[in-house]
Design a protein around this motif. Structure first.
Motif, mmCIF file in Angstrom:
data_model
loop_
_atom_site.group_PDB
_atom_site.id
_atom_site.type_symbol
_atom_site.label_atom_id
_atom_site.label_comp_id
_atom_site.label_asym_id
_atom_site.label_seq_id
_atom_site.Cartn_x
_atom_site.Cartn_y
_atom_site.Cartn_z
ATOM 1 N N LEU A 172 49.039 -80.013 -74.054
ATOM 2 C CA LEU A 172 49.414 -79.054 -73.115
ATOM 3 C C LEU A 172 50.365 -78.068 -73.634
ATOM 4 O O LEU A 172 50.013 -76.919 -73.069
ATOM 5 N N SER A 173 51.159 -78.627 -74.443
ATOM 6 C CA SER A 173 52.055 -77.481 -75.180
ATOM 7 C C SER A 173 51.380 -76.534 -75.897
ATOM 8 O O SER A 173 51.785 -75.056 -76.062
ATOM 9 N N GLY A 174 50.375 -76.803 -76.631
ATOM 10 C CA GLY A 174 49.670 -76.082 -77.612
ATOM 11 C C GLY A 174 48.768 -75.136 -76.692
ATOM 12 O O GLY A 174 48.563 -73.915 -77.027
ATOM 13 N N LEU A 175 48.372 -75.657 -75.504
ATOM 14 C CA LEU A 175 47.542 -74.903 -74.654
ATOM 15 C C LEU A 175 48.424 -73.704 -74.079
ATOM 16 O O LEU A 175 47.906 -72.533 -73.873
ATOM 17 N N LYS A 176 49.518 -74.202 -73.478
ATOM 18 C CA LYS A 176 50.548 -73.200 -72.862
ATOM 19 C C LYS A 176 51.006 -72.193 -74.044
ATOM 20 O O LYS A 176 50.914 -70.868 -73.707
ATOM 21 N N SER A 177 50.907 -72.410 -75.267
ATOM 22 C CA SER A 177 51.411 -71.305 -76.330
ATOM 23 C C SER A 177 50.047 -70.453 -76.304
ATOM 24 O O SER A 177 50.330 -69.128 -76.601
ATOM 25 N N THR A 178 48.908 -71.134 -76.576
ATOM 26 C CA THR A 178 47.650 -70.098 -76.583
ATOM 27 C C THR A 178 47.435 -69.226 -75.206
ATOM 28 O O THR A 178 47.241 -68.060 -75.440
ATOM 29 N N ALA A 179 47.825 -69.731 -74.167
ATOM 30 C CA ALA A 179 47.874 -69.010 -72.788
ATOM 31 C C ALA A 179 48.795 -67.887 -73.017
ATOM 32 O O ALA A 179 48.561 -66.735 -72.384
ATOM 33 N N ALA A 180 50.048 -68.289 -73.688
ATOM 34 C CA ALA A 180 50.976 -67.351 -73.533
ATOM 35 C C ALA A 180 51.009 -65.948 -74.428
ATOM 36 O O ALA A 180 51.186 -64.879 -74.523
#
Length: 366
Positions: A172-180
């Motif tokens: 989830l942290s990696g996916l949020k970073s990608t979304a950012a």
């Protein structure tokens, strides 16, 4: 009786006139002598004046300057341009399509502020799905932990629940970073100087997209100096900065001087920091006059006043109403003035106008 008396009277009159004639001539002579003396005096005066005028006419008109010690500096003059310390072309970190633009040209933005939003619908759905899985894994882990704390169940069950929860957290942290990365943010605080994006436009990572942020409060002048001055121009040197387009002149110091000579331009870069000023703009032309020599107690004469012969250089000075030729040795030259190293002293009156046809000893008039 009448005739003899008349004859006697006439004789007496003639006798009287004959006796006055010498007296009249003497008086006339005396008068002429007086007039001659007065004329001679006038003649002498006019002759003296004419002689003086002729003498003055032979004098040559000149203009002099009296020497005194003063600061003298020579310069290295180069042309540069104004640049911003922070002048950034914003680029996206991920590919996508522009769905929203939050800034416009001229707007002040802060570091980290979102300027543009790229399409992240799929990523948001993935984040929401993963968040649901994480919530379930967290609940399972907490229950398994409570059982394990009561010595119920196996350690493998506890570690498996913990591993699933932590793995989902990392995903989830990696996916949020990608979304950012789909949010294009300002890397600095400053003013939006260009915003050429359009809604629906596609962008790619590392490619310019027409957004530029400039911090106009931190400006500098950049210039290229020839390698010939590599030993004369250094960081900390005094410099006079001229901005013809403003116009403005200011005194500063070189804040940076490169140590490496560019092999193509055969020069090195120098920078001068500018104070904050709303009239200064990036890419303005700037003239730098870098001080490469200073003498605070120099004798200075106009370059045009120095004449040269085959073996020496000299000037004329005014002394006792005459021109005197003096051999000198000059040093540095700057702004039409030359430093005099020897031959003159403070108080000498150097002839700066009218020296062209002078000879040593000619009479002069200041």
């Amino acid at each position: 009786m009448k005739t003899p008396l008349y004859t006697i009277a006439l004789a007496l009159v003639l006798a009287s006139c004959s006796s006055d004639q010498p007296k009249n001539k003497k008086a006339a002579l005396d008068q002429l002598k007086k007039e001659r003396i007065a004329l001679n005096t006038k003649i002498e005066k006019l002759e003296a004046e004419l002689g003086q005028d002729k003498k003055e006419a032979d004098l040559k008109d000149v203009v002099v300057t009296e020497l005194s010690t003063m600061p003298f500096m020579s310069y290295v003059e180069v042309q540069g341009r104004v640049d911003a310390e922070d002048n950034v072309d914003v680029m996206p970190e991920s590919p996508g399509t522009v769905t929203a633009i939050y800034a416009k040209v001229g707007q002040h933005v802060s570091k980290g502020q979102v300027l543009v939003q790229l399409d992240d619908k799929v990523l948001r759905q993935s984040v929401a799905q993963l968040q649901t899985q994480l919530d379930l894994a967290t609940t399972v882990f907490m229950r398994q932990k409570n059982l394990w704390d009561q010595k119920i169940g196996t350690e493998v069950q506890y570690l498996t629940a913990k591993s699933q929860k932590e793995g989902l957290e990392r995903q989830l942290s990696g996916l949020k970073s990608t979304a950012a990365m789909n949010k294009i943010k300002s890397p600095i605080s400053g003013t939006v100087d260009a915003m050429d994006l359009k809604l629906g436009q596609s962008v790619s990572p590392g490619a310019p997209i027409g957004i530029r942020i400039v911090n106009a409060d931190r400006l500098k002048v950049k210039a290229l100096v020839s390698e010939n001055y590599g030993g004369k121009v250094n960081q900390g040197d005094e410099v006079e900065v001229s901005l013809p387009d403003v116009p403005d002149n200011l005194h500063a110091k070189i804040s940076f001087a490169a140590k490496v000579i560019d092999p193509i331009s055969r020069g090195f870069n120098v920078e001068v920091k500018l104070p904050s000023n709303k009239t200064y703009r990036p890419n303005m032309v700037a003239i730098l006059k870098i001080v490469d020599y200073r003498n605070n107690n120099a004798l200075v004469v106009p370059v045009n006043a120095i004449q040269k012969s085959e073996s020496s250089e000299y000037v004329f000075i005014a002394e006792n109403g005459k021109a005197k030729k003096v051999d000198i040795k000059s040093g540095k030259i700057s702004d039409g003035k030359a430093e005099v190293l020897s031959g003159l002293k403070a108080g000498d009156k150097v002839i700066v106008t009218g020296f062209q046809d002078l000879n040593d000893g000619d009479g002069i008039k200041l």
